[in-house]
Write a protein that holds these residues in place. Structure first.
Motif, PDB file in Angstrom:
ATOM      1  N   ALA A 215     -71.176  60.201  46.620  1.00 19.87           N
ATOM      2  CA  ALA A 215     -70.686  60.727  45.480  1.00 19.87           C
ATOM      3  C   ALA A 215     -70.515  62.165  45.016  1.00 19.87           C
ATOM      4  N   TYR A 222     -62.765  62.123  44.231  1.00 19.51           N
ATOM      5  CA  TYR A 222     -62.858  60.825  43.907  1.00 19.51           C
ATOM      6  C   TYR A 222     -63.940  60.625  42.615  1.00 19.51           C
ATOM      7  N   TYR A 223     -64.861  61.288  42.661  1.00 18.05           N
ATOM      8  CA  TYR A 223     -65.929  61.081  41.603  1.00 18.05           C
ATOM      9  C   TYR A 223     -66.211  62.314  40.602  1.00 18.05           C
ATOM     10  N   LEU A 226     -67.878  62.082  37.354  1.00 12.97           N
ATOM     11  CA  LEU A 226     -69.345  62.267  37.177  1.00 12.97           C
ATOM     12  C   LEU A 226     -69.804  63.729  36.795  1.00 12.97           C
TER      13      LEU A 226
END
Ligand code: SF4
Length: 231
Positions: A215, A222-223, A226
């Motif tokens: 991640a 994609y993350y 966060l």
């Protein structure tokens, strides 16, 4: 917390603690940032360093450092890594003279536990293994409500039982306990109650194939969520 700024090594601009200098030169503490614990917590550092004077601690630290060294090979092209963590675990256990290893594993990684257990046995270790669900105690025992059960309100659900896992491995007097895939929080309890030397072979990450750093490696794609600030 002692006087001075709190340590924030993760944001250090110049890592004076890991200087690129010759063996006969001295790291320049004057170049360390003002939050550097080497400056602000020298007394703690000094106290901690005296622990290495205990022969058994010094030897353990030496073996760990040797293990680190042996995980690289020197090739004409430069340093290259060579050992996966499982091999590291085997080699380090042999270095330490460990004979009996304890595996505290998550039921979600039962296949991995069996494979690892067989690998370790094939390398000559005795292996004691304990599944997280040991005890078959229903989650109601720790006040989990019916609607908080993963399989649904009508289902029996055994609680994860890291304290019992730890106590069984303590009582088996294993030389080294190995955590395999325990969840966050369950792992914290296991660590708290484990009274034998302990290491981690893998941590739980249900989404990334137990590679939580995936991640972070995809934080700019994609993350990215966060990285957003939240309260
Ligand atoms: S110990 Fe000091 S120099 Fe090293 S990373 Fe931390 S703040 Fe930076």
């Amino acid at each position: 917390m002692p006087k001075g700024k709190k340590p924030v090594c993760a944001k250090c601009p110049n890592t004076v603690c890991q200087p690129i200098i010759k063996v006969n030169e001295t790291p320049q503490l004057t170049e360390a940032p003002d939050f550097c614990p080497m400056i602000n917590m020298a007394d703690i550092m000094q106290r901690a360093m005296t622990e290495y004077d205990k022969p058994e601690v010094k030897e353990f630290a030496r073996q760990a450092s040797l293990q680190e060294f042996e995980c690289y090979e020197r090739t004409p092209e430069g340093l290259r890594t060579k050992n996966p963590r499982i091999l590291e675990l085997i080699e380090f256990s042999k270095k330490c003279g460990y004979k009996k290893l304890g595996l505290a594993f998550c039921t979600g990684l039962s296949t991995e536990a069996r494979t690892l257990s067989e690998i370790l046995e094939n390398k000559g270790f005795e292996v004691v293994s304990v599944r997280c669900k040991v005890g078959a105690i229903p989650k109601e025992r720790i006040a989990i409500k019916p609607e908080e059960k993963i399989a649904g309100a009508a289902s029996w659900e055994s609680m994860c039982n890291p304290i019992t896992q730890a106590e069984i491995l303590n009582s088996a007097k294993v030389d080294l306990a190995i955590m395999l895939g325990l969840c966050i929080g369950h792992d914290t309890l296991f660590i708290k109650y484990c009274r034998v030397p302990m290491t981690v072979i893998a941590v739980k990450d249900r989404v990334t194939g137990h590679n939580p750093l995936a991640a972070l490696y995809t934080i700019n794609s994609y993350y990215s969520r966060l990285a957003r600030k939240s309260r």
